[in-house]
Design a protein around this motif. Structure first.
Motif, short mmCIF file in Angstrom:
data_model
loop_
_atom_site.label_atom_id
_atom_site.label_comp_id
_atom_site.label_asym_id
_atom_site.label_seq_id
_atom_site.Cartn_x
_atom_site.Cartn_y
_atom_site.Cartn_z
N UNK A 19 0.88 -1.06 -0.17
CA UNK A 19 0.02 -0.04 -0.23
C UNK A 19 1.01 1.11 0.07
N UNK A 20 0.50 2.18 -0.86
CA UNK A 20 1.10 3.42 -0.87
C UNK A 20 0.06 4.48 -0.53
N UNK A 21 0.62 5.71 0.55
CA UNK A 21 -0.09 6.76 0.74
C UNK A 21 -0.54 7.52 -0.44
N UNK A 22 -1.60 8.39 -0.41
CA UNK A 22 -1.91 9.17 -1.11
C UNK A 22 -0.83 10.32 -1.59
N UNK A 23 -0.40 10.89 -2.43
CA UNK A 23 0.58 11.99 -2.64
C UNK A 23 0.03 13.07 -1.99
N UNK A 24 -0.87 13.41 -2.17
CA UNK A 24 -1.46 14.74 -1.72
C UNK A 24 -1.89 14.52 -0.25
N UNK A 25 -1.83 15.57 0.61
CA UNK A 25 -2.43 15.50 2.05
C UNK A 25 -3.80 15.67 1.95
N UNK A 26 -4.66 14.91 2.75
CA UNK A 26 -6.16 15.29 2.84
C UNK A 26 -6.36 16.11 3.84
N UNK A 27 -7.43 17.14 3.64
CA UNK A 27 -7.51 17.83 4.74
C UNK A 27 -8.43 17.16 6.25
N UNK A 28 -7.79 17.44 7.39
CA UNK A 28 -8.40 16.95 8.53
C UNK A 28 -9.98 17.32 8.72
N UNK A 29 -10.77 16.73 9.41
CA UNK A 29 -12.00 16.84 9.67
C UNK A 29 -12.38 17.04 11.35
N UNK A 30 -12.85 18.09 11.85
CA UNK A 30 -13.15 17.80 13.07
C UNK A 30 -14.70 17.53 13.27
N UNK A 43 -3.73 0.64 -3.70
CA UNK A 43 -3.43 -0.93 -3.61
C UNK A 43 -4.00 -1.43 -5.01
N UNK A 44 -2.98 -1.72 -5.80
CA UNK A 44 -3.43 -2.48 -7.15
C UNK A 44 -4.23 -1.47 -7.96
N UNK A 45 -3.80 -0.33 -8.25
CA UNK A 45 -4.83 0.71 -8.95
C UNK A 45 -6.11 1.18 -8.30
N UNK A 46 -6.39 0.86 -7.01
CA UNK A 46 -7.57 1.48 -6.51
C UNK A 46 -7.09 1.97 -4.98
N UNK A 47 -7.96 2.69 -4.61
CA UNK A 47 -7.84 3.49 -3.16
C UNK A 47 -8.46 2.77 -1.88
N UNK A 48 -7.64 2.37 -1.15
CA UNK A 48 -8.12 1.66 0.02
C UNK A 48 -8.65 2.85 1.23
N UNK A 49 -9.76 2.62 1.81
CA UNK A 49 -10.24 3.46 2.88
C UNK A 49 -9.31 3.64 4.22
N UNK A 50 -8.69 4.46 4.46
CA UNK A 50 -7.81 4.46 5.66
C UNK A 50 -7.65 5.82 6.11
N UNK A 51 -7.14 5.86 7.54
CA UNK A 51 -6.81 7.08 8.15
C UNK A 51 -6.88 7.05 9.41
N UNK A 52 -6.85 8.15 10.05
CA UNK A 52 -6.89 7.96 11.60
C UNK A 52 -7.83 8.85 12.43
N UNK A 69 -11.53 -2.51 4.30
CA UNK A 69 -11.26 -3.30 3.25
C UNK A 69 -11.73 -2.65 1.85
N UNK A 70 -12.61 -1.60 2.10
CA UNK A 70 -13.33 -0.82 1.07
C UNK A 70 -12.47 -0.26 -0.01
N UNK A 71 -12.47 -0.32 -1.35
CA UNK A 71 -11.55 0.29 -2.14
C UNK A 71 -12.48 1.16 -3.10
#
Length: 99
Positions: A19-30, A43-52, A69-71
């Motif tokens: 897995x490779x993280x997105x190249x641009x930083x996504x804005x945080x949400x409160x 991952x394999x041409x798709x984007x996996x739902x991930x974060x903190x 697991x969602x992509x």
């Protein structure tokens, strides 16, 4: 052959690209005192739902790593989906996320 199968089960996919993280930083949400930080991973041409999910607690910050697991086909879609799922999780569990 069995060894490769067992390694694949415990190594997260064996021959799959890491897995490779997105190249641009996504804005945080409160949300409700929590900070949601989307970090979709490619991952394999798709984007996996991930974060903190984070919450300040005195002098430290509690953190919950959020990986599903969602992509989806784009990083923005995966980030939006992560935020929606994280908001729902916060609404349902509150501080129980960190237990």
């Amino acid at each position: 052959m069995i060894g490769k199968l067992i390694r694949g089960l415990f190594a997260g996919g064996g021959d799959a690209a890491p897995a490779k993280p997105a190249s641009k930083e996504m804005p945080a949400v409160n949300h409700e005192g929590f900070v949601i930080v989307p970090e979709p991973r490619q991952i394999n041409g798709q984007w996996q739902v991930a974060g903190r999910i984070e919450k300040p607690a005195g002098d430290e910050t509690k953190t919950h790593i959020f990986i599903r697991a969602d992509t989806l086909s784009s990083a923005d879609e995966a980030a939006s989906h992560m935020v929606r799922k994280a908001q729902m999780m916060i609404d349902q569990q509150g501080d129980g996320i960190f237990e």
